[in-house]
Design a protein around this motif. Sequence first.
Motif, short mmCIF file in Angstrom:
data_model
loop_
_atom_site.label_atom_id
_atom_site.label_comp_id
_atom_site.label_asym_id
_atom_site.label_seq_id
_atom_site.Cartn_x
_atom_site.Cartn_y
_atom_site.Cartn_z
N ILE A 23 0.81 -1.16 -0.09
CA ILE A 23 0.12 0.04 0.08
C ILE A 23 1.01 1.16 0.07
O ILE A 23 1.88 1.56 0.67
CB ILE A 23 -0.86 0.02 1.27
N GLY A 24 0.62 2.10 -0.89
CA GLY A 24 1.15 3.48 -0.92
C GLY A 24 2.50 3.53 -1.79
O GLY A 24 2.96 2.43 -2.15
N PRO A 25 2.92 4.72 -1.83
CA PRO A 25 4.17 4.85 -2.73
C PRO A 25 5.59 4.28 -2.03
O PRO A 25 5.85 4.25 -0.77
CB PRO A 25 4.45 6.59 -2.81
N PRO A 26 6.07 3.44 -2.86
CA PRO A 26 7.24 2.77 -2.11
C PRO A 26 8.51 3.70 -1.47
O PRO A 26 9.18 3.18 -0.85
CB PRO A 26 7.87 1.81 -3.58
N ASP A 27 8.33 5.00 -2.06
CA ASP A 27 9.62 5.69 -1.74
C ASP A 27 9.18 6.83 -0.66
O ASP A 27 9.67 7.79 -0.37
CB ASP A 27 9.93 6.67 -2.93
N ALA A 28 8.08 6.62 0.08
CA ALA A 28 7.50 7.54 1.13
C ALA A 28 8.24 7.53 2.41
O ALA A 28 8.88 6.33 2.79
CB ALA A 28 6.21 6.81 1.39
N ALA A 29 8.61 8.61 2.93
CA ALA A 29 9.53 8.42 4.04
C ALA A 29 8.81 8.00 5.27
O ALA A 29 9.52 7.10 5.92
CB ALA A 29 9.73 10.18 4.43
N LEU A 30 7.44 7.89 5.18
CA LEU A 30 6.69 7.15 6.27
C LEU A 30 5.88 6.40 5.48
O LEU A 30 4.91 6.27 4.79
CB LEU A 30 5.79 8.28 7.30
N SER A 31 6.17 4.86 5.90
CA SER A 31 5.55 3.81 4.96
C SER A 31 4.25 3.68 5.75
O SER A 31 3.83 4.12 6.66
CB SER A 31 6.34 2.75 5.29
N PHE A 32 3.40 2.88 5.03
CA PHE A 32 1.91 2.52 5.19
C PHE A 32 2.05 1.80 6.61
O PHE A 32 1.19 2.05 7.59
CB PHE A 32 1.08 1.87 4.20
#
Length: 193
Positions: A23-32
């Motif tokens: 879930i969510g963008p793989p490069d997010a600083a805060l993962s799902f």
Amino acid sequence: MPHDGGVTPTDDPLWQRLEPYAIGPPDAALSFCSRLARENRWPEDFAGRVIEEYKRFCYLCATADHVVTPSDAVDQAWHLHLTYSRDYWERFCPEILGCPLHHGPTAGGEAELAKHYEQYALTLRSYAQVFGNPPGDIWPGARRRFFEDHKAYRLHPREAIVMRRSIARWLVGTGAVALLGVAFIVWRALWMS
């Protein structure tokens, strides 16, 4: 499509899409997963397990011959996933699940409680047929889910002090004894003067 012995439905194309789904963008600083853990004050490894259970719940939503109801922990993952609206509606539902999956609130009342209780009990049975016994820390029994845990509410740690009842009782008892002691000292001082 029941499976015996707790074996995941690895031959099902739906499960083959769901299992690796992130879930969510793989490069997010805060993962799902990190966000789910932070928002629920869970350890990150528990949040990761909840996400896996959420995927299993979604599988049951698409394959069970009845309406399924999530556990509270799984519902928290679902609520957070819905906030990732582009991922949820443009990728997850059409590409992974293959159908829309709407989340509706309860209308409240005894009839709704009875309905959701029965749906949850059926969900646990379907889960057991497909995946084996559900983990009790994420999927408690229907009685606990609807008659004990549903009375809980979420607090922000800056707005409340949360402690065990035994400690609260001890503090109240100690405070009562101290107050009686002060009252006795004041009474004695006034009586002696």
